[in-house]
Design a protein around this motif. Structure first.
Motif, PDB file in Angstrom:
ATOM      1  N   GLY A 167       1.227  -1.063   0.127  1.00 38.27           N
ATOM      2  CA  GLY A 167       0.492  -0.192   0.004  1.00 38.27           C
ATOM      3  C   GLY A 167       1.042   0.852  -0.063  1.00 38.27           C
ATOM      4  N   TYR A 168       0.491   2.291  -0.119  1.00 38.16           N
ATOM      5  CA  TYR A 168       1.534   3.395  -0.870  1.00 38.16           C
ATOM      6  C   TYR A 168       0.942   4.459   0.730  1.00 38.16           C
ATOM      7  CZ  TYR A 168       4.457   6.016  -3.331  1.00 38.16           C
ATOM      8  OH  TYR A 168       5.220   6.734  -4.780  1.00 38.16           O
ATOM      9  N   ALA A 169      -0.184   4.089   0.921  1.00 35.75           N
ATOM     10  CA  ALA A 169      -0.169   4.821   2.471  1.00 35.75           C
ATOM     11  C   ALA A 169       0.779   5.213   3.375  1.00 35.75           C
ATOM     12  CB  ALA A 169      -1.833   4.108   3.569  1.00 35.75           C
ATOM     13  N   GLN A 170       1.232   4.449   3.508  1.00 35.43           N
ATOM     14  CA  GLN A 170       2.526   4.411   4.349  1.00 35.43           C
ATOM     15  C   GLN A 170       3.435   5.505   4.207  1.00 35.43           C
ATOM     16  OE1 GLN A 170       5.220   0.543   3.712  1.00 35.43           O
ATOM     17  NE2 GLN A 170       3.925   0.040   2.404  1.00 35.43           N
ATOM     18  N   ILE A 171       3.638   5.188   2.699  1.00 31.55           N
ATOM     19  CA  ILE A 171       4.447   7.087   1.875  1.00 31.55           C
ATOM     20  C   ILE A 171       4.079   7.519   2.048  1.00 31.55           C
ATOM     21  CG2 ILE A 171       5.619   7.593   0.307  1.00 31.55           C
ATOM     22  CD1 ILE A 171       6.255   4.726  -0.688  1.00 31.55           C
ATOM     23  N   ALA A 172       3.021   8.041   1.999  1.00 27.48           N
ATOM     24  CA  ALA A 172       1.975   8.955   2.533  1.00 27.48           C
ATOM     25  C   ALA A 172       2.264   9.590   3.691  1.00 27.48           C
ATOM     26  CB  ALA A 172       1.278   9.267   1.722  1.00 27.48           C
ATOM     27  N   LEU A 173       2.288   9.093   4.448  1.00 25.69           N
ATOM     28  CA  LEU A 173       2.409   9.302   5.492  1.00 25.69           C
ATOM     29  C   LEU A 173       3.398   9.430   6.414  1.00 25.69           C
ATOM     30  CD1 LEU A 173      -0.492   6.483   6.922  1.00 25.69           C
ATOM     31  CD2 LEU A 173      -1.086   9.240   7.371  1.00 25.69           C
ATOM     32  N   ALA A 174       4.516   8.195   5.925  1.00 23.97           N
ATOM     33  CA  ALA A 174       5.875   9.293   6.281  1.00 23.97           C
ATOM     34  C   ALA A 174       6.269  10.482   5.976  1.00 23.97           C
ATOM     35  CB  ALA A 174       6.881   7.739   5.784  1.00 23.97           C
ATOM     36  N   TYR A 175       6.387  10.418   4.846  1.00 21.03           N
ATOM     37  CA  TYR A 175       6.174  11.979   4.277  1.00 21.03           C
ATOM     38  C   TYR A 175       5.506  12.789   5.146  1.00 21.03           C
ATOM     39  CZ  TYR A 175       6.699  15.403   0.714  1.00 21.03           C
ATOM     40  OH  TYR A 175       7.139  16.967  -0.261  1.00 21.03           O
ATOM     41  N   VAL A 176       4.525  13.144   4.917  1.00 21.06           N
ATOM     42  CA  VAL A 176       4.078  13.796   5.479  1.00 21.06           C
ATOM     43  C   VAL A 176       4.293  14.528   7.062  1.00 21.06           C
ATOM     44  CG1 VAL A 176       1.378  15.066   5.456  1.00 21.06           C
ATOM     45  CG2 VAL A 176       2.073  14.394   4.022  1.00 21.06           C
ATOM     46  N   GLY A 177       3.973  13.291   7.540  1.00 19.81           N
ATOM     47  CA  GLY A 177       5.174  12.541   8.804  1.00 19.81           C
ATOM     48  C   GLY A 177       6.977  13.773   9.119  1.00 19.81           C
ATOM     49  N   ASP A 178       7.356  13.375   8.551  1.00 15.39           N
ATOM     50  CA  ASP A 178       8.469  14.147   8.573  1.00 15.39           C
ATOM     51  C   ASP A 178       8.437  15.694   7.871  1.00 15.39           C
ATOM     52  OD1 ASP A 178      11.804  13.928   8.129  1.00 15.39           O
ATOM     53  OD2 ASP A 178      11.393  14.125   6.319  1.00 15.39           O
ATOM     54  N   PHE A 202      -8.075   2.379   7.946  1.00 17.04           N
ATOM     55  CA  PHE A 202      -6.960   1.530   7.435  1.00 17.04           C
ATOM     56  C   PHE A 202      -7.733   2.760   6.486  1.00 17.04           C
ATOM     57  CE2 PHE A 202      -7.992  -1.573   3.474  1.00 17.04           C
ATOM     58  CZ  PHE A 202      -6.836  -1.904   3.232  1.00 17.04           C
ATOM     59  N   GLY A 203      -6.716   2.597   4.810  1.00 19.82           N
ATOM     60  CA  GLY A 203      -6.996   3.812   3.446  1.00 19.82           C
ATOM     61  C   GLY A 203      -7.423   5.078   4.118  1.00 19.82           C
ATOM     62  N   LEU A 204      -7.026   5.467   5.613  1.00 17.19           N
ATOM     63  CA  LEU A 204      -7.311   6.736   5.824  1.00 17.19           C
ATOM     64  C   LEU A 204      -9.127   7.346   5.452  1.00 17.19           C
ATOM     65  CD1 LEU A 204      -4.242   9.101   4.755  1.00 17.19           C
ATOM     66  CD2 LEU A 204      -4.347   7.998   6.921  1.00 17.19           C
ATOM     67  N   ASP A 205      -9.817   6.082   5.630  1.00 20.92           N
ATOM     68  CA  ASP A 205     -11.448   5.913   5.446  1.00 20.92           C
ATOM     69  C   ASP A 205     -12.052   7.285   6.502  1.00 20.92           C
ATOM     70  OD1 ASP A 205     -13.705   5.538   4.712  1.00 20.92           O
ATOM     71  OD2 ASP A 205     -14.389   3.374   4.928  1.00 20.92           O
ATOM     72  N   ASP A 206     -12.356   8.037   6.269  1.00 22.52           N
ATOM     73  CA  ASP A 206     -12.328   8.929   7.410  1.00 22.52           C
ATOM     74  C   ASP A 206     -13.505   9.997   7.114  1.00 22.52           C
ATOM     75  OD1 ASP A 206     -11.781  10.106   9.988  1.00 22.52           O
ATOM     76  OD2 ASP A 206     -11.531  11.799   9.025  1.00 22.52           O
ATOM     77  N   PRO A 207     -14.395  10.258   7.426  1.00 21.76           N
ATOM     78  CA  PRO A 207     -15.427  11.543   6.695  1.00 21.76           C
ATOM     79  C   PRO A 207     -15.015  13.018   6.343  1.00 21.76           C
ATOM     80  CG  PRO A 207     -16.713  10.084   7.577  1.00 21.76           C
ATOM     81  CD  PRO A 207     -15.263   9.567   8.243  1.00 21.76           C
ATOM     82  N   MET A 208     -14.359  12.659   7.502  1.00 21.77           N
ATOM     83  CA  MET A 208     -13.637  14.750   7.274  1.00 21.77           C
ATOM     84  C   MET A 208     -11.886  14.832   6.693  1.00 21.77           C
ATOM     85  SD  MET A 208     -13.781  15.442  11.724  1.00 21.77           S
ATOM     86  CE  MET A 208     -13.013  17.008  11.004  1.00 21.77           C
ATOM     87  N   TYR A 209     -11.176  13.456   6.872  1.00 20.36           N
ATOM     88  CA  TYR A 209     -10.713  12.875   5.637  1.00 20.36           C
ATOM     89  C   TYR A 209     -10.975  12.974   4.375  1.00 20.36           C
ATOM     90  CZ  TYR A 209      -6.553  11.731   3.300  1.00 20.36           C
ATOM     91  OH  TYR A 209      -5.402  12.195   2.219  1.00 20.36           O
ATOM     92  N   ILE A 210     -12.092  12.536   3.717  1.00 27.22           N
ATOM     93  CA  ILE A 210     -12.681  12.551   2.207  1.00 27.22           C
ATOM     94  C   ILE A 210     -13.064  13.419   1.915  1.00 27.22           C
ATOM     95  CG2 ILE A 210     -14.537  11.609   0.745  1.00 27.22           C
ATOM     96  CD1 ILE A 210     -14.475   8.813   2.888  1.00 27.22           C
ATOM     97  N   SER A 211     -13.502  14.649   2.736  1.00 27.95           N
ATOM     98  CA  SER A 211     -14.386  16.158   2.693  1.00 27.95           C
ATOM     99  C   SER A 211     -13.131  16.677   2.380  1.00 27.95           C
ATOM    100  CB  SER A 211     -14.881  16.593   3.461  1.00 27.95           C
ATOM    101  OG  SER A 211     -16.181  15.558   3.640  1.00 27.95           O
ATOM    102  N   SER A 212     -11.791  16.370   2.893  1.00 23.66           N
ATOM    103  CA  SER A 212     -11.097  17.903   3.148  1.00 23.66           C
ATOM    104  C   SER A 212     -10.026  17.496   1.458  1.00 23.66           C
ATOM    105  CB  SER A 212     -10.377  17.404   4.284  1.00 23.66           C
ATOM    106  OG  SER A 212     -10.696  17.581   5.523  1.00 23.66           O
ATOM    107  N   GLY A 216      -9.600   0.469  -3.933  1.00 24.05           N
ATOM    108  CA  GLY A 216      -9.020  -0.375  -2.511  1.00 24.05           C
ATOM    109  C   GLY A 216      -9.710   0.028  -1.250  1.00 24.05           C
ATOM    110  N   SER A 217      -9.691   0.736  -0.289  1.00 22.59           N
ATOM    111  CA  SER A 217     -10.525   1.873   0.803  1.00 22.59           C
ATOM    112  C   SER A 217     -11.500   2.047   0.460  1.00 22.59           C
ATOM    113  CB  SER A 217      -9.867   1.676   1.116  1.00 22.59           C
ATOM    114  OG  SER A 217      -9.317   3.315   1.013  1.00 22.59           O
ATOM    115  N   LYS A 242     -12.019  -6.774  -0.861  1.00 19.41           N
ATOM    116  CA  LYS A 242     -13.894  -6.452  -1.122  1.00 19.41           C
ATOM    117  C   LYS A 242     -13.743  -5.094  -0.985  1.00 19.41           C
ATOM    118  CE  LYS A 242     -17.920  -8.302  -0.855  1.00 19.41           C
ATOM    119  NZ  LYS A 242     -18.643  -9.326  -2.096  1.00 19.41           N
ATOM    120  N   ILE A 243     -14.970  -4.302  -2.060  1.00 18.82           N
ATOM    121  CA  ILE A 243     -16.004  -3.572  -1.805  1.00 18.82           C
ATOM    122  C   ILE A 243     -16.654  -4.046  -1.695  1.00 18.82           C
ATOM    123  CG2 ILE A 243     -16.372  -1.129  -3.435  1.00 18.82           C
ATOM    124  CD1 ILE A 243     -13.670  -1.785  -4.925  1.00 18.82           C
TER     125      ILE A 243
END
Length: 249
Positions: free
Chosen positions: A58-69, A130-140, A163-164, A188-189
């Protein structure tokens, strides 16, 4: 900071067959891919450590690590133990992520349980869905994509891998009239994730960790986004859009 994470969207055209061209959204130019565009929503918060669990492909690990940095935040990622570390995970490490490998049983639910226990040990930690599946994040994310899209023509048909389904639902908020051609890989979706979205669902026969057999003419994640290309070649129409989330590293 926001402008750094959410630059204008780049679109390139590719010929897939005689007189049929598709428009590819090139978020592979972003270090963290599409999901980096709104991750400051989490990272600007009060927590010191952000926890995530998911597949090693999954690519979320890079996105989180990069922005966390960028925000000087700790990122801890729970993954299933494997013989060889993926290049995606190696890149997340380079951006400062702490990787916790879990021995079998280590399916997604097992990883989640371990991550929950780890979160509870410190109130300054927060477990992200998982997948950053959060309503506020999706709206942002939808708002950021809308800003980055600008005055470009709105797509009639758009291809993407899901995926998510987090990015799918953000895109649907931006383009509610668009017909989405979704290629499912891995998870599964569920019907409720597609509620209200005009769509057709395809399923890749490849297992999640397997590489795509039809390689697109642009950089993509060969175990993820690239798997839609065989469907685009077969069913794509002139003027279709393809959302390419990220690239291999």
């Amino acid at each position: 900071m926001e402008k750094d994470l959410n630059p204008p969207i780049i679109i390139d055209k590719f010929l897939i067959k005689k007189q049929v061209k598709v428009n590819v959204v090139r978020d592979d130019y972003l270090i963290g891919g599409t999901k980096q565009r709104a991750l400051d929503m989490f990272m600007a918060g009060q927590y010191r450590e952000y926890i995530y669990f998911g597949p090693a492909e999954g690519y979320a690990q890079i996105a989180l690590a990069y922005v966390g940095d960028l925000f000087d935040k700790k990122v801890t990622i729970f993954l299933a133990k494997r013989e060889k570390e993926t290049d995606l995970t190696k890149t997340a490490r380079r951006y400062g992520a702490k990787i916790k490998y879990i021995q079998p049983p280590n399916r997604i639910q097992n990883l989640k349980q371990k991550a929950i226990l780890y979160e509870k040990k410190d109130s300054r930690r927060i477990l992200l869905p998982f997948g950053l599946d959060d309503p506020m994040y999706i709206s942002s994310l939808a708002q950021r994509i809308k800003e980055a899209w600008g005055r470009k023509r709105k797509p009639k048909r758009m291809w993407l891998v899901a995926g998510s389904a987090t990015i799918l639902r953000a895109l649907h908020q931006v383009f509610p009239q668009t017909y989405f051609l979704i290629v499912r890989v891995g998870k599964k979706i569920w019907p409720d994730q597609l509620e209200g979205i005009k769509h057709k669902l395809y399923t890749s026969k490849l297992r999640f960790f397997q590489k795509a057999t039809f390689i697109p003419p642009y950089e993509s994640v060969i175990t993820y986004d690239a798997k839609l290309w065989e469907f685009v070649l077969k069913y794509g129409q002139n003027g279709d859009y393809v959302w390419n989330v990220a690239k291999d590293v």
